[in-house]
Design a protein around this motif. Structure first.
Motif, PDB file in Angstrom:
ATOM      1  N   PRO A  73      36.205  37.260  32.788  1.00 19.22           N
ATOM      2  CA  PRO A  73      36.011  37.051  31.348  1.00 19.22           C
ATOM      3  C   PRO A  73      37.342  36.873  30.625  1.00 19.22           C
ATOM      4  O   PRO A  73      38.349  37.492  30.990  1.00 19.22           O
ATOM      5  N   GLN A  74      37.339  36.054  29.604  1.00 19.75           N
ATOM      6  CA  GLN A  74      38.555  35.734  28.855  1.00 19.75           C
ATOM      7  C   GLN A  74      39.225  36.970  28.275  1.00 19.75           C
ATOM      8  O   GLN A  74      40.443  37.023  28.167  1.00 19.75           O
ATOM      9  N   ASN A  75      38.449  37.983  27.927  1.00 16.43           N
ATOM     10  CA  ASN A  75      39.030  39.176  27.304  1.00 16.43           C
ATOM     11  C   ASN A  75      39.340  40.284  28.314  1.00 16.43           C
ATOM     12  O   ASN A  75      39.490  41.435  27.942  1.00 16.43           O
ATOM     13  N   SER A  76      39.493  39.932  29.591  1.00 14.28           N
ATOM     14  CA  SER A  76      39.819  40.936  30.605  1.00 14.28           C
ATOM     15  C   SER A  76      41.326  41.154  30.696  1.00 14.28           C
ATOM     16  O   SER A  76      42.109  40.453  30.067  1.00 14.28           O
ATOM     17  N   SER A  77      41.714  42.087  31.536  1.00 13.25           N
ATOM     18  CA  SER A  77      43.143  42.379  31.720  1.00 13.25           C
ATOM     19  C   SER A  77      43.892  41.192  32.323  1.00 13.25           C
ATOM     20  O   SER A  77      45.107  41.093  32.169  1.00 13.25           O
ATOM     21  N   PHE A  78      43.190  40.279  33.005  1.00 11.16           N
ATOM     22  CA  PHE A  78      43.854  39.107  33.579  1.00 11.16           C
ATOM     23  C   PHE A  78      44.416  38.186  32.500  1.00 11.16           C
ATOM     24  O   PHE A  78      45.307  37.392  32.762  1.00 11.16           O
ATOM     25  N   ALA A  79      43.884  38.286  31.287  1.00  6.74           N
ATOM     26  CA  ALA A  79      44.405  37.458  30.194  1.00  6.74           C
ATOM     27  C   ALA A  79      45.816  37.909  29.809  1.00  6.74           C
ATOM     28  O   ALA A  79      46.647  37.091  29.442  1.00  6.74           O
ATOM     29  N   LYS A  80      46.073  39.209  29.895  1.00  6.88           N
ATOM     30  CA  LYS A  80      47.396  39.754  29.540  1.00  6.88           C
ATOM     31  C   LYS A  80      48.318  39.795  30.751  1.00  6.88           C
ATOM     32  O   LYS A  80      49.462  39.380  30.692  1.00  6.88           O
ATOM     33  N   ASN A  81      47.821  40.355  31.839  1.00  2.00           N
ATOM     34  CA  ASN A  81      48.590  40.469  33.084  1.00  2.00           C
ATOM     35  C   ASN A  81      48.163  39.313  33.966  1.00  2.00           C
ATOM     36  O   ASN A  81      47.109  39.350  34.565  1.00  2.00           O
ATOM     37  N   LYS A  82      48.990  38.326  34.080  1.00  5.03           N
ATOM     38  CA  LYS A  82      48.623  37.096  34.794  1.00  5.03           C
ATOM     39  C   LYS A  82      48.082  37.379  36.184  1.00  5.03           C
ATOM     40  O   LYS A  82      48.577  38.236  36.903  1.00  5.03           O
ATOM     41  N   LEU A  83      47.061  36.645  36.521  1.00  6.94           N
ATOM     42  CA  LEU A  83      46.415  36.731  37.820  1.00  6.94           C
ATOM     43  C   LEU A  83      47.402  36.298  38.909  1.00  6.94           C
ATOM     44  O   LEU A  83      48.148  35.342  38.729  1.00  6.94           O
ATOM     45  N   THR A  84      47.390  37.001  40.039  1.00 14.60           N
ATOM     46  CA  THR A  84      48.303  36.689  41.146  1.00 14.60           C
ATOM     47  C   THR A  84      47.522  36.394  42.425  1.00 14.60           C
ATOM     48  O   THR A  84      46.326  36.698  42.509  1.00 14.60           O
ATOM     49  N   ALA A  85      48.207  35.862  43.405  1.00 12.17           N
ATOM     50  CA  ALA A  85      47.590  35.611  44.707  1.00 12.17           C
ATOM     51  C   ALA A  85      47.123  36.926  45.332  1.00 12.17           C
ATOM     52  O   ALA A  85      46.089  36.959  46.005  1.00 12.17           O
ATOM     53  N   GLU A  86      47.834  38.006  45.087  1.00 10.95           N
ATOM     54  CA  GLU A  86      47.432  39.311  45.612  1.00 10.95           C
ATOM     55  C   GLU A  86      46.102  39.751  45.001  1.00 10.95           C
ATOM     56  O   GLU A  86      45.278  40.375  45.672  1.00 10.95           O
ATOM     57  N   ASP A  87      45.887  39.441  43.711  1.00 10.54           N
ATOM     58  CA  ASP A  87      44.609  39.765  43.066  1.00 10.54           C
ATOM     59  C   ASP A  87      43.458  39.016  43.729  1.00 10.54           C
ATOM     60  O   ASP A  87      42.318  39.479  43.733  1.00 10.54           O
ATOM     61  N   MET A  88      43.747  37.855  44.280  1.00  9.61           N
ATOM     62  CA  MET A  88      42.719  36.998  44.868  1.00  9.61           C
ATOM     63  C   MET A  88      42.434  37.317  46.336  1.00  9.61           C
ATOM     64  O   MET A  88      41.489  36.786  46.911  1.00  9.61           O
ATOM     65  N   ALA A 142      44.519  29.839  37.672  1.00  7.56           N
ATOM     66  CA  ALA A 142      43.775  30.934  37.045  1.00  7.56           C
ATOM     67  C   ALA A 142      42.675  30.442  36.121  1.00  7.56           C
ATOM     68  O   ALA A 142      41.765  31.196  35.788  1.00  7.56           O
ATOM     69  N   LYS A 143      42.751  29.170  35.712  1.00  4.66           N
ATOM     70  CA  LYS A 143      41.733  28.614  34.804  1.00  4.66           C
ATOM     71  C   LYS A 143      41.320  27.235  35.286  1.00  4.66           C
ATOM     72  O   LYS A 143      41.448  26.241  34.589  1.00  4.66           O
ATOM     73  N   ALA A 144      40.771  27.180  36.505  1.00  4.85           N
ATOM     74  CA  ALA A 144      40.367  25.906  37.079  1.00  4.85           C
ATOM     75  C   ALA A 144      39.153  25.316  36.370  1.00  4.85           C
ATOM     76  O   ALA A 144      38.989  24.105  36.308  1.00  4.85           O
ATOM     77  N   ALA A 145      38.291  26.182  35.826  1.00  3.31           N
ATOM     78  CA  ALA A 145      37.103  25.741  35.074  1.00  3.31           C
ATOM     79  C   ALA A 145      36.670  26.900  34.189  1.00  3.31           C
ATOM     80  O   ALA A 145      37.065  28.050  34.394  1.00  3.31           O
ATOM     81  N   ASP A 146      35.868  26.583  33.184  1.00  4.25           N
ATOM     82  CA  ASP A 146      35.376  27.593  32.236  1.00  4.25           C
ATOM     83  C   ASP A 146      33.858  27.473  32.117  1.00  4.25           C
ATOM     84  O   ASP A 146      33.286  26.417  32.372  1.00  4.25           O
ATOM     85  N   PHE A 147      33.239  28.572  31.692  1.00  2.00           N
ATOM     86  CA  PHE A 147      31.822  28.559  31.350  1.00  2.00           C
ATOM     87  C   PHE A 147      31.596  29.638  30.297  1.00  2.00           C
ATOM     88  O   PHE A 147      32.468  30.476  30.038  1.00  2.00           O
ATOM     89  N   ILE A 148      30.442  29.608  29.674  1.00  2.00           N
ATOM     90  CA  ILE A 148      30.142  30.559  28.590  1.00  2.00           C
ATOM     91  C   ILE A 148      28.919  31.400  28.962  1.00  2.00           C
ATOM     92  O   ILE A 148      27.895  30.881  29.415  1.00  2.00           O
ATOM     93  N   VAL A 149      29.057  32.714  28.777  1.00  2.00           N
ATOM     94  CA  VAL A 149      27.940  33.633  28.936  1.00  2.00           C
ATOM     95  C   VAL A 149      27.472  33.988  27.536  1.00  2.00           C
ATOM     96  O   VAL A 149      28.247  34.489  26.718  1.00  2.00           O
ATOM     97  N   ARG A 150      26.208  33.709  27.250  1.00  3.16           N
ATOM     98  CA  ARG A 150      25.641  33.978  25.906  1.00  3.16           C
ATOM     99  C   ARG A 150      24.774  35.203  25.910  1.00  3.16           C
ATOM    100  O   ARG A 150      24.159  35.558  26.803  1.00  3.16           O
TER     101      ARG A 150
END
Length: 150
Positions: A73-88, A142-150
């Motif tokens: 989600p856009q408002n997760s900690s990954f928005a502040k702390n950039k996603l890394t290969a280790e996270d993946m 980190a942002k290859a595609a987006d979608f919306i959860v309503r």
């Protein structure tokens, strides 16, 4: 043709062949490239599960070894702390099938239950992708595609 001119032509040919070999070797070490990435989210409805499907084409000169996918989600900690290969490292992999000589089409699908959807943050979500080529080079988007959860 004079001897001096013949030597110059021969030396020039050697330089061109060497430059071409270097260019081919360098091209072989390029990281994987992602193209045509799309995400489709369908919410659960009427007792049916929903789903998230992500598709992408991955091109790597040495071939595609693995493609890892993470929805966040856009408002997760990954928005502040950039996603890394280790996270993946521990996330799920897409299913990749060869399409062309150096390109694979990859698809990641996951079912979404009504309870999962109810507890998920609303709003924009991103798809992160870590593509690994057979020669070990990687690409993280980190942002290859987006979608919306309503």
């Amino acid at each position: 043709m004079s001897r001096r001119m013949a030597l110059s032509v021969a030396a020039g040919a050697v330089v061109l062949v060497g430059a071409g070999a270097y260019a081919l070797a360098y091209a072989g070490e390029q990281p994987p490239a992602l193209t045509h990435s799309t995400a489709r989210y369908t919410a659960p409805e009427g007792g049916r599960d929903g789903s998230l499907t992500f598709t992408t084409s991955v091109t790597a000169s040495s071939g595609v070894k693995n493609v890892k996918v993470l929805a966040w989600p856009q408002n997760s900690s990954f928005a502040k702390n950039k996603l890394t290969a280790e996270d993946m490292a521990a996330v799920e992999s897409a299913v990749c099938k060869p399409f062309k000589k150096h390109t694979s089409n990859c698809v990641y699908t996951i079912k979404t239950s009504a309870s999962d959807a109810a507890s998920s943050p609303r709003g924009v979500w991103h798809i992160a992708v870590l593509a690994t080529a057979r020669n070990g080079t990687t690409t993280l988007n980190a942002k290859a595609a987006d979608f919306i959860v309503r």
